[in-house]
Enzyme design. Structure first.
Site, short mmCIF file in Angstrom:
data_model
loop_
_atom_site.label_atom_id
_atom_site.label_comp_id
_atom_site.label_asym_id
_atom_site.label_seq_id
_atom_site.Cartn_x
_atom_site.Cartn_y
_atom_site.Cartn_z
N ASP A 9 0.86 -1.18 0.00
CA ASP A 9 0.00 0.00 0.00
C ASP A 9 0.90 1.24 0.00
O ASP A 9 2.08 1.17 0.38
CB ASP A 9 -0.90 -0.03 1.24
CG ASP A 9 -1.71 1.24 1.40
OD1 ASP A 9 -2.37 1.65 0.43
OD2 ASP A 9 -1.65 1.83 2.50
N ASP A 11 -0.25 5.16 0.72
CA ASP A 11 -0.51 6.17 1.75
C ASP A 11 -0.78 5.51 3.10
O ASP A 11 -1.61 4.61 3.22
CB ASP A 11 -1.69 7.04 1.33
CG ASP A 11 -1.37 7.83 0.08
OD1 ASP A 11 -0.61 8.80 0.17
OD2 ASP A 11 -1.86 7.44 -1.00
#
Length: 267
Positions: A9, A11
């Site tokens: 991932d 952010d």
């Protein structure tokens, strides 16, 4: 078993809270790549504002974007898979957002559209700047010829909680996920990070046991549970930590670098 693919991932995971990719994290990812592990960024962002991080690290390959709705090749920017959503079903959600004063945007693979890009509130404009996104004016439906990837509602956490509670009572034709405290995303019912990661892994002949996934939020759970090694960030909600096999340091403490050093580079 050797980790052949690392799904990350962006952010709240790869980046710290200042939206920065630290030197240590970057160097660790490059080392893992040179050791043979493929790096795949898996983000709620679109390809246009995810691929630059791969380019910054000098990495090629693929990015899984729009929470799994669009998988794109880094160098060519070719869309190799698309869970396209039915745009006609969005009308009730658009009407709800407009009447309730909820900001929304509609995403194609490489485009992001809003009602009035020139009249955005400061908070909304800063959000797009942080995510390196440039909103365009939403055209009439008849003029929207590109496949749609994602519908996003954005606002204060209390407002998003209320929106999620309301939409959860509807007969949803879409997959709804919370991609952050301030975001609710609607996508094709089969789209998710886990589903896209599964398709990419199968195409490359990589087993789930040869994959490590690292994430920090609810939209990451499907890839954390698909991967043989699912790692949650310390800044994750408890439900995300419970879905993972391991918990690493927070995004502000370079947890991605720590996890890769522990589970990939040290074996």
């Amino acid at each position: 078993m050797t980790i052949k693919l690392i799904a990350l991932d962006v952010d709240g995971t790869l980046l710290n809270d200042h939206h920065e990719l630290t030197e240590l994290t970057q160097e660790t990812l490059i080392r893992a790549s040179r050791q043979g592990a493929e790096i795949v960024l898996c983000s709620g962002r679109g390809p246009a504002n995810t691929i630059p991080f791969m380019e910054q690290m000098g990495l090629d390959g693929y990015v899984i974007t729009h929470n799994g709705a669009v998988t794109a090749q880094v160098q060519t920017r070719e869309v190799v898979h698309h869970f396209a959503m039915d745009g006609q079903g969005l009308e009730p959600f658009i009407t709800y957002c407009r009447t309730q004063g909820v900001h929304f945007d509609i995403n194609t693979a490489f485009g992001l559209y809003v009602d009035q890009p020139e009249g955005l509130e400061l908070q909304v404009r800063e959000m797009y700047q942080n995510f390196m996104a440039e909103p365009l004016k939403l055209p009439q439906w008849a003029d929207m010829t590109e496949p749609l990837a994602k519908f996003t509602a954005f606002g204060p956490i209390e407002q998003m909680n209320a929106v999620q509670q309301e939409w959860s009572t509807w007969n949803l034709p879409y997959y709804m996920t919370r991609s952050g405290d301030f975001f609710i995303d609607l996508m094709h019912p089969e789209a998710s990070k886990g589903a896209a990661l599964k398709r990419l892994a199968e195409a490359k002949g990589i087993l789930p046991s040869e994959i490590m996934a690292v994430g920090n939020y609810y939209n990451d759970i499907t890839m954390l549970t698909f991967a043989g090694k699912g790692v949650a960030m310390d800044n994750s909600p408890e439900e995300v930590k419970a879905a993972a096999d391991e918990v690493t340091l927070s995004n502000n403490d370079q947890g991605v670098a720590h996890a890769i050093q522990k589970y990939v580079l040290s074996v």
